[in-house]
Design a protein around this motif. Structure first.
Motif, PDB file in Angstrom:
ATOM      1  N   ASN A 101      30.594  39.776  35.367  1.00  0.00           N
ATOM      2  CA  ASN A 101      30.171  38.863  36.434  1.00  0.00           C
ATOM      3  C   ASN A 101      30.529  39.381  37.817  1.00  0.00           C
ATOM      4  OD1 ASN A 101      29.214  36.986  34.495  1.00  0.00           O
ATOM      5  ND2 ASN A 101      31.296  36.178  34.238  1.00  0.00           N
ATOM      6  N   ASN A 102      30.888  40.662  37.885  1.00  0.00           N
ATOM      7  CA  ASN A 102      31.254  41.314  39.137  1.00  0.00           C
ATOM      8  C   ASN A 102      32.489  40.680  39.775  1.00  0.00           C
ATOM      9  OD1 ASN A 102      30.696  43.482  40.886  1.00  0.00           O
ATOM     10  ND2 ASN A 102      29.742  42.127  42.390  1.00  0.00           N
ATOM     11  N   GLU A 103      33.385  40.184  38.924  1.00  0.00           N
ATOM     12  CA  GLU A 103      34.646  39.612  39.387  1.00  0.00           C
ATOM     13  C   GLU A 103      35.763  40.617  39.154  1.00  0.00           C
ATOM     14  OE1 GLU A 103      33.671  34.936  38.251  1.00  0.00           O
ATOM     15  OE2 GLU A 103      34.764  36.242  36.844  1.00  0.00           O
ATOM     16  N   PRO A 104      36.728  40.702  40.062  1.00  0.00           N
ATOM     17  CA  PRO A 104      37.821  41.667  39.883  1.00  0.00           C
ATOM     18  C   PRO A 104      38.661  41.339  38.647  1.00  0.00           C
ATOM     19  CG  PRO A 104      38.296  40.174  41.705  1.00  0.00           C
ATOM     20  CD  PRO A 104      36.880  39.922  41.314  1.00  0.00           C
ATOM     21  N   ILE A 105      39.170  42.380  37.986  1.00  0.00           N
ATOM     22  CA  ILE A 105      39.958  42.228  36.762  1.00  0.00           C
ATOM     23  C   ILE A 105      41.434  42.455  37.086  1.00  0.00           C
ATOM     24  CG2 ILE A 105      40.323  43.078  34.415  1.00  0.00           C
ATOM     25  CD1 ILE A 105      37.468  44.006  34.373  1.00  0.00           C
ATOM     26  N   SER A 106      42.271  41.580  36.579  1.00  0.00           N
ATOM     27  CA  SER A 106      43.708  41.716  36.814  1.00  0.00           C
ATOM     28  C   SER A 106      44.318  42.699  35.824  1.00  0.00           C
ATOM     29  CB  SER A 106      44.391  40.350  36.663  1.00  0.00           C
ATOM     30  OG  SER A 106      44.333  39.920  35.317  1.00  0.00           O
ATOM     31  N   LYS A 107      45.549  43.120  36.109  1.00  0.00           N
ATOM     32  CA  LYS A 107      46.262  44.007  35.190  1.00  0.00           C
ATOM     33  C   LYS A 107      46.500  43.320  33.849  1.00  0.00           C
ATOM     34  CE  LYS A 107      48.617  46.941  38.556  1.00  0.00           C
ATOM     35  NZ  LYS A 107      49.900  47.560  38.948  1.00  0.00           N
ATOM     36  N   ARG A 108      46.717  42.039  33.884  1.00  0.00           N
ATOM     37  CA  ARG A 108      46.909  41.266  32.654  1.00  0.00           C
ATOM     38  C   ARG A 108      45.673  41.359  31.765  1.00  0.00           C
ATOM     39  NH1 ARG A 108      49.359  36.031  31.175  1.00  0.00           N
ATOM     40  NH2 ARG A 108      47.919  34.858  29.889  1.00  0.00           N
ATOM     41  N   GLN A 109      44.493  41.212  32.362  1.00  0.00           N
ATOM     42  CA  GLN A 109      43.254  41.307  31.586  1.00  0.00           C
ATOM     43  C   GLN A 109      43.059  42.716  31.032  1.00  0.00           C
ATOM     44  OE1 GLN A 109      40.925  39.720  34.940  1.00  0.00           O
ATOM     45  NE2 GLN A 109      40.117  38.166  33.543  1.00  0.00           N
ATOM     46  N   LEU A 110      43.412  43.724  31.821  1.00  0.00           N
ATOM     47  CA  LEU A 110      43.334  45.102  31.332  1.00  0.00           C
ATOM     48  C   LEU A 110      44.298  45.316  30.170  1.00  0.00           C
ATOM     49  CD1 LEU A 110      43.155  47.094  34.706  1.00  0.00           C
ATOM     50  CD2 LEU A 110      41.316  46.814  33.037  1.00  0.00           C
ATOM     51  N   ALA A 111      45.481  44.707  30.257  1.00  0.00           N
ATOM     52  CA  ALA A 111      46.480  44.854  29.197  1.00  0.00           C
ATOM     53  C   ALA A 111      45.977  44.230  27.894  1.00  0.00           C
ATOM     54  CB  ALA A 111      47.793  44.208  29.622  1.00  0.00           C
ATOM     55  N   ILE A 112      45.373  43.061  27.991  1.00  0.00           N
ATOM     56  CA  ILE A 112      44.845  42.398  26.794  1.00  0.00           C
ATOM     57  C   ILE A 112      43.728  43.224  26.171  1.00  0.00           C
ATOM     58  CG2 ILE A 112      43.575  40.366  25.993  1.00  0.00           C
ATOM     59  CD1 ILE A 112      45.213  38.704  27.962  1.00  0.00           C
ATOM     60  N   ALA A 113      42.880  43.814  27.023  1.00  0.00           N
ATOM     61  CA  ALA A 113      41.816  44.686  26.507  1.00  0.00           C
ATOM     62  C   ALA A 113      42.411  45.898  25.797  1.00  0.00           C
ATOM     63  CB  ALA A 113      40.911  45.129  27.652  1.00  0.00           C
ATOM     64  N   ALA A 114      43.496  46.437  26.344  1.00  0.00           N
ATOM     65  CA  ALA A 114      44.150  47.594  25.732  1.00  0.00           C
ATOM     66  C   ALA A 114      44.746  47.219  24.378  1.00  0.00           C
ATOM     67  CB  ALA A 114      45.238  48.130  26.659  1.00  0.00           C
TER      68      ALA A 114
END
Length: 267
Positions: free
Chosen positions: A25-38
């Motif tokens: 949705n072209n919204e910025p991603i937080s480090k927390r969201q990146l961590a969950i994806a990892a």
């Protein structure tokens, strides 16, 4: 081998990456969201290649919390829990180190090797339990372990080099084995995914080989994979061959009568 996933849920993990990442949705991603994806990428690898691995999810900020009820092989349970994690305050590295010890010894003996995957933004924190305090007060884990740290940090961040150096020191003081994995170039979804892939390839890819005994042979799979042996006296590295041969057998009575031999037997 049990594996502990320790996720930093302090407020600093809610920050957006320096090099902006955006979702669909072209919204910025937080480090927390990146961590969950990892973590989900790591769980995908475990599901495909290490199905017998027991996992536990812990979170930490000013205190450590055991999110899973116990160690489990149900990765879907962990995925569901990741979606409902609460954000907390500052980072306390001492809390997670003691929390890991409690979680492991509650279910396993102190002779069983344990893998630890600690995911943080690399911020050293402040006050009691900060990274510097954790290094100064760290004691070796009371069980064999390898601790890998996945740092969601970016070279453009302040004190980047110093913070990474302290993470290496934390591994050295508490575990003695492990590595700090960093995104390639900058903190992006692609760079972080590459770091997780390198971690999985090194420590969570099963060994596949051939076991021979006389004229008999069979394909085998070992997970976790046996690690190379470094001989300090010879200053030489010995890698595990793709063919393992049984060259003899030891009578059980001999093992019972010579307990000191069992610590050094390679069977």
């Amino acid at each position: 081998m049990p594996t502990v996933i320790a996720l930093d849920v302090s407020l600093s993990m809610s920050r957006f990456a320096v090099t902006h990442n955006f979702n669909q949705n072209n919204e910025p991603i937080s480090k927390r969201q990146l961590a969950i994806a990892a973590i989900n990428q790591f769980l995908d690898h475990i599901s495909a290649h290490c199905k017998l691995e027991f996992l536990a999810l812990l979170t930490f900020s000013s205190e450590c919390r055991m999110i899973t009820e116990s160690f489990t092989r149900n990765v879907d349970t962990i995925r569901d829990l990741l979606e409902n994690l609460e954000e907390n305050d500052n980072t306390n590295y001492e809390a997670i180190l003691s929390g890991i010890v409690s979680a492991v010894l509650k279910q396993w003996s102190n002779t069983l090797p344990v893998e630890i995957l600690l995911i943080t933004d690399g911020s050293p924190g402040y006050g009691p339990g900060c990274l510097r305090d954790a290094i100064e007060n760290a004691k070796p884990f009371p069980f064999p372990t390898k601790m890998n740290i996945l740092s969601l940090s970016d070279p453009d961040e302040k004190n980047y080099t110093e913070n990474i150096k302290m993470l290496h020191q934390l591994i050295e003081m508490s575990s003695g084995e492990g590595a700090v994995y960093l995104p390639e170039n900058h903190l992006t979804s692609k760079g972080l995914s590459s770091a997780v892939a390198r971690l999985c390839a090194k420590d969570f890819t099963p060994y596949k080989g051939l076991l021979r005994c006389g004229k008999l042979s069979s394909k085998i799979t070992l997970c976790p994979p046996p690690q190379p042996y470094m001989s300090r006296s010879e200053e030489k590295r010995y890698d595990i061959s793709e063919i393992i041969e049984i060259i003899g057998f030891i009578d059980l009575n001999d093992l019972k009568l010579n307990y000191h031999l069992t610590e050094n037997q390679q069977i």
